[in-house]
Design a protein around this motif. Structure first.
Motif, PDB file in Angstrom:
ATOM      1  N   GLY A 227       8.612  -7.070   1.871  1.00 25.62           N
ATOM      2  CA  GLY A 227       9.441  -5.581   1.457  1.00 25.62           C
ATOM      3  C   GLY A 227      10.853  -5.284   0.563  1.00 25.62           C
ATOM      4  N   THR A 228      11.386  -6.298   0.592  1.00 27.98           N
ATOM      5  CA  THR A 228      11.966  -6.625  -1.347  1.00 27.98           C
ATOM      6  C   THR A 228      10.929  -7.267  -2.081  1.00 27.98           C
ATOM      7  OG1 THR A 228      13.995  -7.952   0.039  1.00 27.98           O
ATOM      8  CG2 THR A 228      14.410  -8.212  -2.027  1.00 27.98           C
ATOM      9  N   SER A 229       9.654  -7.451  -2.469  1.00 32.73           N
ATOM     10  CA  SER A 229       9.240  -7.663  -3.439  1.00 32.73           C
ATOM     11  C   SER A 229       8.227  -5.951  -4.056  1.00 32.73           C
ATOM     12  CB  SER A 229       7.717  -8.362  -3.004  1.00 32.73           C
ATOM     13  OG  SER A 229       7.207  -8.170  -2.686  1.00 32.73           O
ATOM     14  N   ARG A 230       8.236  -5.734  -3.072  1.00 33.79           N
ATOM     15  CA  ARG A 230       7.793  -4.097  -2.717  1.00 33.79           C
ATOM     16  C   ARG A 230       8.367  -3.204  -3.363  1.00 33.79           C
ATOM     17  NH1 ARG A 230       3.595  -5.496   1.650  1.00 33.79           N
ATOM     18  NH2 ARG A 230       5.349  -5.348   3.204  1.00 33.79           N
ATOM     19  N   ASP A 231      10.199  -3.529  -2.894  1.00 34.99           N
ATOM     20  CA  ASP A 231      11.240  -2.954  -3.716  1.00 34.99           C
ATOM     21  C   ASP A 231      11.444  -2.624  -4.680  1.00 34.99           C
ATOM     22  OD1 ASP A 231      11.505  -0.983  -0.923  1.00 34.99           O
ATOM     23  OD2 ASP A 231      13.112  -2.634  -0.019  1.00 34.99           O
ATOM     24  N   LEU A 232      11.208  -4.107  -5.245  1.00 43.07           N
ATOM     25  CA  LEU A 232      11.702  -4.297  -6.616  1.00 43.07           C
ATOM     26  C   LEU A 232      10.380  -3.629  -7.399  1.00 43.07           C
ATOM     27  CD1 LEU A 232      14.144  -5.613  -7.974  1.00 43.07           C
ATOM     28  CD2 LEU A 232      13.071  -7.920  -7.800  1.00 43.07           C
ATOM     29  N   ALA A 233       9.700  -4.240  -6.892  1.00 46.87           N
ATOM     30  CA  ALA A 233       8.407  -3.440  -8.103  1.00 46.87           C
ATOM     31  C   ALA A 233       8.220  -1.819  -7.911  1.00 46.87           C
ATOM     32  CB  ALA A 233       7.161  -3.651  -7.400  1.00 46.87           C
TER      33      ALA A 233
ATOM     34  N   LEU B 227       9.974   5.122  -1.445  1.00 46.73           N
ATOM     35  CA  LEU B 227       8.708   4.439  -0.481  1.00 46.73           C
ATOM     36  C   LEU B 227       7.884   4.259  -1.353  1.00 46.73           C
ATOM     37  CD1 LEU B 227       9.444   5.630   3.272  1.00 46.73           C
ATOM     38  CD2 LEU B 227      10.136   4.414   2.328  1.00 46.73           C
ATOM     39  N   ASN B 228       7.287   2.812  -0.865  1.00 50.02           N
ATOM     40  CA  ASN B 228       5.938   2.254  -1.312  1.00 50.02           C
ATOM     41  C   ASN B 228       4.372   3.665  -0.384  1.00 50.02           C
ATOM     42  OD1 ASN B 228       4.787   0.654   0.583  1.00 50.02           O
ATOM     43  ND2 ASN B 228       6.878  -0.415  -0.578  1.00 50.02           N
ATOM     44  N   PHE B 229       3.703   2.972  -0.935  1.00 48.75           N
ATOM     45  CA  PHE B 229       1.967   3.843  -0.425  1.00 48.75           C
ATOM     46  C   PHE B 229       1.812   2.932   0.268  1.00 48.75           C
ATOM     47  CE2 PHE B 229       1.117   4.744  -4.982  1.00 48.75           C
ATOM     48  CZ  PHE B 229       1.952   6.725  -4.655  1.00 48.75           C
ATOM     49  N   HIS B 230       2.136   1.776   0.530  1.00 51.95           N
ATOM     50  CA  HIS B 230       2.509   0.648   1.500  1.00 51.95           C
ATOM     51  C   HIS B 230       3.377   1.306   2.831  1.00 51.95           C
ATOM     52  CE1 HIS B 230       3.119  -2.745   4.664  1.00 51.95           C
ATOM     53  NE2 HIS B 230       2.619  -3.128   4.658  1.00 51.95           N
ATOM     54  N   ASP B 231       4.615   1.518   2.696  1.00 50.82           N
ATOM     55  CA  ASP B 231       5.875   2.014   3.451  1.00 50.82           C
ATOM     56  C   ASP B 231       5.528   3.671   3.891  1.00 50.82           C
ATOM     57  OD1 ASP B 231       6.764  -0.110   3.709  1.00 50.82           O
ATOM     58  OD2 ASP B 231       8.425  -0.105   2.175  1.00 50.82           O
ATOM     59  N   MET B 232       4.815   4.211   3.390  1.00 53.13           N
ATOM     60  CA  MET B 232       4.276   5.584   3.848  1.00 53.13           C
ATOM     61  C   MET B 232       3.903   5.396   4.364  1.00 53.13           C
ATOM     62  SD  MET B 232       4.083   7.982   0.342  1.00 53.13           S
ATOM     63  CE  MET B 232       5.457   8.070  -1.576  1.00 53.13           C
ATOM     64  N   ARG B 233       2.423   4.897   4.389  1.00 53.05           N
ATOM     65  CA  ARG B 233       1.475   4.415   5.927  1.00 53.05           C
ATOM     66  C   ARG B 233       1.565   4.111   6.911  1.00 53.05           C
ATOM     67  NH1 ARG B 233      -3.431   6.107   4.337  1.00 53.05           N
ATOM     68  NH2 ARG B 233      -4.478   6.881   1.959  1.00 53.05           N
ATOM     69  N   ALA B 234       2.650   2.938   6.919  1.00 54.76           N
ATOM     70  CA  ALA B 234       3.178   2.225   7.986  1.00 54.76           C
ATOM     71  C   ALA B 234       4.185   3.313   8.598  1.00 54.76           C
ATOM     72  CB  ALA B 234       3.548   0.745   6.890  1.00 54.76           C
ATOM     73  N   ARG B 235       4.875   3.951   8.332  1.00 54.51           N
ATOM     74  CA  ARG B 235       6.050   4.136   9.041  1.00 54.51           C
ATOM     75  C   ARG B 235       5.536   5.416   9.331  1.00 54.51           C
ATOM     76  NH1 ARG B 235      11.387   3.552   5.630  1.00 54.51           N
ATOM     77  NH2 ARG B 235      11.337   0.992   4.636  1.00 54.51           N
ATOM     78  N   ARG B 236       4.597   6.395   9.085  1.00 54.90           N
ATOM     79  CA  ARG B 236       3.989   7.519   9.159  1.00 54.90           C
ATOM     80  C   ARG B 236       3.027   7.260  10.548  1.00 54.90           C
ATOM     81  NH1 ARG B 236       0.894  11.957   5.590  1.00 54.90           N
ATOM     82  NH2 ARG B 236      -0.908   9.884   5.240  1.00 54.90           N
ATOM     83  N   LYS B 237       2.102   6.021  10.387  1.00 57.80           N
ATOM     84  CA  LYS B 237       1.186   5.711  11.547  1.00 57.80           C
ATOM     85  C   LYS B 237       1.787   5.494  12.645  1.00 57.80           C
ATOM     86  CE  LYS B 237      -2.430   2.211  11.847  1.00 57.80           C
ATOM     87  NZ  LYS B 237      -3.516   1.420  11.797  1.00 57.80           N
ATOM     88  N   GLN B 238       3.284   5.015  12.546  1.00 59.62           N
ATOM     89  CA  GLN B 238       3.982   4.783  14.522  1.00 59.62           C
ATOM     90  C   GLN B 238       4.326   6.531  14.872  1.00 59.62           C
ATOM     91  OE1 GLN B 238       7.538   2.417  13.463  1.00 59.62           O
ATOM     92  NE2 GLN B 238       7.563   3.938  11.711  1.00 59.62           N
ATOM     93  N   PHE B 239       4.072   7.129  14.537  1.00 63.82           N
ATOM     94  CA  PHE B 239       3.992   8.119  15.598  1.00 63.82           C
ATOM     95  C   PHE B 239       2.641   8.953  15.814  1.00 63.82           C
ATOM     96  CE2 PHE B 239       7.615   9.000  12.378  1.00 63.82           C
ATOM     97  CZ  PHE B 239       8.649   8.473  13.221  1.00 63.82           C
TER      98      PHE B 239
END
Length: 382
Positions: free
Chosen positions: A75-81, A249-261
């Motif tokens: 997560g930190t590497s993606r935020d930093l990227a 949010l990066n694309f990984h987190d966008m997809r992962a968090r939307r998928k929770q619903f």
């Protein structure tokens, strides 16, 4: 990543320098050899816009906007990227840009209890590319780990930009995993700012519960159900890809968090980081919030001009209201004061903002579940 190939480090870097992509690199320590690798091959100015090494915790916090929960993590590497990508866009708005970040925990002067590990992430306008690496513990010197990680980072960047990667010599106990999250056209538009919202249902909602939902939990759903019962309207969820205090949010987190619903739950992705921006997207809506959030609405730090009164008047003119839920917070008079359950009536809000608020008291609703605690529990469980 296969061994025995003929693609050399220098050849890959030459290909990078020939590409139209330009980027920024943030390295938290380990893997910094990639910088000298890029600079030693002629033409580096065509690829590298800037490089930084936020080695101290304060430097990393300054880039990310808040202290990371774990300095060395995916997560930190993606935020930093993402921070590096945004910096590249600011330096050269017309270029095809990338951000590369490396977080690592490698061999040190003292033996490590945990694994020797690293994450490399690349953010572009179309994808988020993450490589996780766990190194055979004790099998390499620090210099050898540095060399190996720099080669993995170069391979990650090359793959993200469509270039055949260099060969990195793996040991049997090494593990390597790559994850690529493509941004669909809507997600790309949100990140670029050319789109304000992506709905999952037709028509604007009358009430929304906004949050990071990292992760979504039963407390969120109970809040939504209680608010729907009080308002007589269904409550939609709103996840903003932009945050005042954190990287987008990066694309990984966008997809992962939307998928929770669930498919029955209405979810909106927006790039509205403040309630003023949300009001401009949704119009006269009731915002379902916790007391910690309504406190931020009254905080001048969250407005460019610091004018809370003007912001509240704009919210009122749009027909917005707030339904405020109490929650367990740190002591109101200092970090050492312990935790207290705080309700709307306990807050000293500007009078005009208080007029827009209704609340749920502790007797009506209480849930002490928090996303932060759930993430910490998940990390402790490995």
């Amino acid at each position: 990543m296969p061994e025995g190939g003929t693609v050399t480090r220098a050849a890959v870097i030459e290909c990078l320098h020939d590409r139209p992509h330009k980027g920024v690199i943030f390295v938290t320590g380990g893997g910094s050899l990639i910088l000298s690798d890029l600079l030693q091959v002629p033409g580096a100015s065509a690829t590298l816009l800037e490089a930084r090494i936020p080695y101290a915790q304060a430097a990393l916090t300054s880039l990310l906007g808040e202290p990371p929960e774990q300095a060395c993590s995916a997560g930190t590497s993606r935020d930093l990227a993402m921070c590096a990508f945004l910096r590249a866009k600011a330096l050269d708005p017309d270029a095809r840009t990338f951000g590369l970040a490396i977080t690592a925990s490698l061999r040190s002067t003292r033996p490590k209890r945990g694994e020797h590990r690293a994450w490399c992430a690349v953010q572009t306008s179309v994808r988020t590319h993450t490589t996780s690496l766990h190194l055979a513990k004790g099998a390499r010197s620090r210099e050898e780990e540095e060399r190996f990680l720099a080669d993995i980072a170069l391979a990650t960047l090359a793959q993200a930009l469509g270039i055949d990667p260099p060969v990195a010599k793996m040991l049997e106990a090494d593990t390597l995993r790559t994850r690529v999250a493509e941004g669909d056209s809507d997600m790309q538009a949100l990140l670029s700012g050319s789109c304000s919202a992506i709905p999952t249902h037709t028509g604007l909602p009358k009430a929304i519960l906004s949050g990071a939902f990292n992760p979504v939990h039963e407390g969120h759903r109970r809040m939504a159900a209680a608010a729907a019962s009080r308002l007589g309207e269904p409550v939609a969820y709103e996840l903003s890809v932009r945050n005042v205090d954190k990287p987008p949010l990066n694309f990984h987190d966008m997809r992962a968090r939307r998928k929770q619903f669930n498919t029955s739950e209405e979810v909106w992705l927006t790039n509205a980081s403040t309630f003023i921006e949300k009001a401009r997207v949704f119009g006269g809506v009731t915002f379902v919030v916790g007391v910690d959030t309504i406190m931020r609405v009254a905080d001048p730090r969250y407005y460019e001009d610091g004018d809370v009164d003007a912001a509240v008047e704009e919210l009122a003119a749009a027909g917005c209201r707030f339904l405020v839920f109490g929650r367990l917070l740190g002591g109101m008079t200092g970090a050492d004061a312990g935790e207290n359950f705080v309700e709307l009536d306990d807050l000293d809000l500007p009078e005009r903002l208080r007029e827009l608020c209704d609340g749920f008291g502790e007797a009506e609703f209480r849930s002490d579940i928090s996303s932060t605690a759930l993430r910490a529990r998940r990390a402790n469980d490995g």
